[in-house]
Design a protein around this motif. Structure first.
Motif, PDB file in Angstrom:
ATOM      1  N   THR A  87     -41.662 -41.258   2.766  1.00 65.19           N
ATOM      2  CA  THR A  87     -41.564 -41.176   1.299  1.00 65.19           C
ATOM      3  C   THR A  87     -42.524 -40.171   0.698  1.00 65.19           C
ATOM      4  O   THR A  87     -42.750 -40.168  -0.509  1.00 65.19           O
ATOM      5  CB  THR A  87     -41.834 -42.564   0.668  1.00 65.19           C
ATOM      6  OG1 THR A  87     -43.175 -42.973   0.969  1.00 65.19           O
ATOM      7  CG2 THR A  87     -40.867 -43.608   1.196  1.00 65.19           C
ATOM      8  N   ARG A  88     -43.075 -39.281   1.516  1.00 67.31           N
ATOM      9  CA  ARG A  88     -44.125 -38.389   1.043  1.00 67.31           C
ATOM     10  C   ARG A  88     -43.655 -37.461  -0.070  1.00 67.31           C
ATOM     11  O   ARG A  88     -44.458 -37.040  -0.901  1.00 67.31           O
ATOM     12  CB  ARG A  88     -44.655 -37.556   2.212  1.00 67.31           C
ATOM     13  CG  ARG A  88     -43.636 -36.562   2.753  1.00 67.31           C
ATOM     14  CD  ARG A  88     -44.076 -35.996   4.092  1.00 67.31           C
ATOM     15  NE  ARG A  88     -43.150 -34.973   4.566  1.00 67.31           N
ATOM     16  CZ  ARG A  88     -41.976 -35.244   5.137  1.00 67.31           C
ATOM     17  NH1 ARG A  88     -41.594 -36.512   5.277  1.00 67.31           N
ATOM     18  NH2 ARG A  88     -41.194 -34.270   5.547  1.00 67.31           N
ATOM     19  N   ALA A  89     -42.377 -37.105  -0.103  1.00 65.56           N
ATOM     20  CA  ALA A  89     -41.879 -36.157  -1.103  1.00 65.56           C
ATOM     21  C   ALA A  89     -41.610 -36.823  -2.446  1.00 65.56           C
ATOM     22  O   ALA A  89     -41.970 -36.287  -3.496  1.00 65.56           O
ATOM     23  CB  ALA A  89     -40.607 -35.470  -0.601  1.00 65.56           C
ATOM     24  N   ALA A  90     -40.988 -37.995  -2.421  1.00 63.95           N
ATOM     25  CA  ALA A  90     -40.604 -38.665  -3.660  1.00 63.95           C
ATOM     26  C   ALA A  90     -41.582 -39.755  -4.085  1.00 63.95           C
ATOM     27  O   ALA A  90     -41.575 -40.179  -5.236  1.00 63.95           O
ATOM     28  CB  ALA A  90     -39.202 -39.268  -3.521  1.00 63.95           C
ATOM     29  N   GLY A  91     -42.408 -40.227  -3.161  1.00 64.56           N
ATOM     30  CA  GLY A  91     -43.315 -41.323  -3.478  1.00 64.56           C
ATOM     31  C   GLY A  91     -42.731 -42.657  -3.049  1.00 64.56           C
ATOM     32  O   GLY A  91     -41.555 -42.758  -2.667  1.00 64.56           O
ATOM     33  N   VAL A 147     -48.634 -41.952  -8.317  1.00 61.75           N
ATOM     34  CA  VAL A 147     -47.707 -41.313  -7.386  1.00 61.75           C
ATOM     35  C   VAL A 147     -47.957 -39.809  -7.234  1.00 61.75           C
ATOM     36  O   VAL A 147     -47.941 -39.289  -6.104  1.00 61.75           O
ATOM     37  CB  VAL A 147     -46.246 -41.583  -7.804  1.00 61.75           C
ATOM     38  CG1 VAL A 147     -45.275 -40.723  -6.995  1.00 61.75           C
ATOM     39  CG2 VAL A 147     -45.923 -43.062  -7.628  1.00 61.75           C
ATOM     40  N   TRP A 150     -50.848 -39.278  -4.953  1.00 60.28           N
ATOM     41  CA  TRP A 150     -50.489 -39.782  -3.625  1.00 60.28           C
ATOM     42  C   TRP A 150     -49.593 -38.793  -2.899  1.00 60.28           C
ATOM     43  O   TRP A 150     -49.793 -38.511  -1.717  1.00 60.28           O
ATOM     44  CB  TRP A 150     -49.783 -41.134  -3.764  1.00 60.28           C
ATOM     45  CG  TRP A 150     -49.516 -41.795  -2.444  1.00 60.28           C
ATOM     46  CD1 TRP A 150     -50.353 -42.601  -1.741  1.00 60.28           C
ATOM     47  CD2 TRP A 150     -48.323 -41.674  -1.657  1.00 60.28           C
ATOM     48  NE1 TRP A 150     -49.763 -42.993  -0.567  1.00 60.28           N
ATOM     49  CE2 TRP A 150     -48.520 -42.446  -0.496  1.00 60.28           C
ATOM     50  CE3 TRP A 150     -47.109 -41.004  -1.827  1.00 60.28           C
ATOM     51  CZ2 TRP A 150     -47.545 -42.564   0.499  1.00 60.28           C
ATOM     52  CZ3 TRP A 150     -46.136 -41.109  -0.841  1.00 60.28           C
ATOM     53  CH2 TRP A 150     -46.360 -41.882   0.309  1.00 60.28           C
ATOM     54  N   ARG A 151     -48.618 -38.210  -3.603  1.00 60.70           N
ATOM     55  CA  ARG A 151     -47.690 -37.258  -2.981  1.00 60.70           C
ATOM     56  C   ARG A 151     -48.396 -35.979  -2.553  1.00 60.70           C
ATOM     57  O   ARG A 151     -48.046 -35.393  -1.524  1.00 60.70           O
ATOM     58  CB  ARG A 151     -46.554 -36.924  -3.949  1.00 60.70           C
ATOM     59  CG  ARG A 151     -45.561 -38.050  -4.171  1.00 60.70           C
ATOM     60  CD  ARG A 151     -44.588 -37.674  -5.278  1.00 60.70           C
ATOM     61  NE  ARG A 151     -43.949 -36.398  -4.996  1.00 60.70           N
ATOM     62  CZ  ARG A 151     -43.396 -35.627  -5.916  1.00 60.70           C
ATOM     63  NH1 ARG A 151     -43.418 -35.977  -7.188  1.00 60.70           N
ATOM     64  NH2 ARG A 151     -42.816 -34.489  -5.572  1.00 60.70           N
ATOM     65  N   ARG A 152     -49.379 -35.546  -3.308  1.00 59.40           N
ATOM     66  CA  ARG A 152     -50.064 -34.299  -2.984  1.00 59.40           C
ATOM     67  C   ARG A 152     -50.993 -34.439  -1.774  1.00 59.40           C
ATOM     68  O   ARG A 152     -51.039 -33.561  -0.923  1.00 59.40           O
ATOM     69  CB  ARG A 152     -50.876 -33.807  -4.188  1.00 59.40           C
ATOM     70  CG  ARG A 152     -50.052 -33.215  -5.311  1.00 59.40           C
ATOM     71  CD  ARG A 152     -50.932 -32.409  -6.262  1.00 59.40           C
ATOM     72  NE  ARG A 152     -52.006 -33.208  -6.843  1.00 59.40           N
ATOM     73  CZ  ARG A 152     -51.894 -33.912  -7.967  1.00 59.40           C
ATOM     74  NH1 ARG A 152     -50.746 -33.922  -8.634  1.00 59.40           N
ATOM     75  NH2 ARG A 152     -52.920 -34.600  -8.426  1.00 59.40           N
ATOM     76  N   TRP A 155     -50.937 -39.430   0.839  1.00 56.32           N
ATOM     77  CA  TRP A 155     -49.978 -39.918   1.837  1.00 56.32           C
ATOM     78  C   TRP A 155     -50.443 -39.594   3.252  1.00 56.32           C
ATOM     79  O   TRP A 155     -50.207 -40.371   4.196  1.00 56.32           O
ATOM     80  CB  TRP A 155     -48.589 -39.340   1.587  1.00 56.32           C
ATOM     81  CG  TRP A 155     -48.459 -37.862   1.838  1.00 56.32           C
ATOM     82  CD1 TRP A 155     -48.657 -36.852   0.957  1.00 56.32           C
ATOM     83  CD2 TRP A 155     -48.108 -37.242   3.080  1.00 56.32           C
ATOM     84  NE1 TRP A 155     -48.446 -35.633   1.559  1.00 56.32           N
ATOM     85  CE2 TRP A 155     -48.109 -35.848   2.872  1.00 56.32           C
ATOM     86  CE3 TRP A 155     -47.796 -37.727   4.349  1.00 56.32           C
ATOM     87  CZ2 TRP A 155     -47.809 -34.935   3.871  1.00 56.32           C
ATOM     88  CZ3 TRP A 155     -47.491 -36.816   5.358  1.00 56.32           C
ATOM     89  CH2 TRP A 155     -47.500 -35.442   5.113  1.00 56.32           C
TER      90      TRP A 155
END
Length: 221
Positions: A87-91, A147, A150-152, A155
């Protein structure tokens, strides 16, 4: 029934031993490559086998409340560490939220039930294990509030922290069971080593911007 129970125990030991062997490759080897991904998937499959056999053993054959906590923690860590990459791209998704909430409820329920359970392991070990699960699930639920950050960046450390912790939770369950004469050190020693590795790897990669991690085909779902 006794024969099935012993067969289930054998499968549980096999899956746990296999997971401990397979987990060494992605943890200590080169990050982000095909070998890392392949052995990481096999580690997850073996960990799922540990969960299934543990559930059968605890629910059908011989319930041991002191082992439920370590099983819940190791399985959730492996799941959440895997999902950090997925889920790293969308959160985090709703699925991640519901699973975190379910494990949180299960850990709190087990804490309340411990007063009625014969504790074979050191109580402090059991309560600290469940406490770690509560803190991790609360953190995972809180991720929905940050989020973008977290995504940047986060993760990556989620994946590192949780997969290493899942591995050493399995090791702790193994050593705590087969080396009872060294309790409580055989119970918390591997987890302490795992924590040291998490901190060491985290610091090492924090000084190396853009460090690689496994690339999976889907970024959400």
């Amino acid at each position: 029934m006794a024969l099935l129970h012993h067969f289930n125990i054998g499968q549980h030991i096999f899956c746990g031993s296999l997971a401990m062997l397979l987990g060494l490759v992605p943890m200590l080897g080169r990050k982000g490559g095909a070998v890392h991904r392949r052995f990481g998937r096999w580690f997850l499959v073996a960990t799922a086998g540990v969960l299934v056999t543990a559930v059968l053993g605890l629910a059908v054959f011989n319930f041991r409340g002191y082992l439920v906590g370590i099983v819940l923690l190791s399985v959730y860590q492996a799941w959440s560490g895997y999902r950090a990459v997925r889920t790293r791209a969308a959160g985090p998704t709703r699925l991640d939220g519901w699973v975190a909430a379910g494990f949180l409820a299960g850990s709190v329920g087990l804490v309340l039930a411990l007063r009625f359970i014969d504790l074979v392991w050191t109580p402090g070990i059991i309560y600290s294990t469940l406490g770690a699960l509560v803190l991790m699930t609360l953190y995972d639920l809180a991720r929905f509030r940050f989020v973008p950050v977290w995504r940047r960046t986060l993760w990556r450390y989620d994946h590192l922290w949780k997969m290493i912790s899942a591995y050493f939770a399995l090791v702790s369950a193994f050593t705590g069971t087969v080396l009872p004469q060294y309790k409580p050190y055989s119970q918390f020693g591997p987890s302490a080593l795992g924590l040291g590795l998490v901190l060491g790897f985290g610091l090492y990669y924090a000084l190396r911007p853009g460090w690689p991690l496994p690339v999976l085909p889907s970024a959400a779902g």
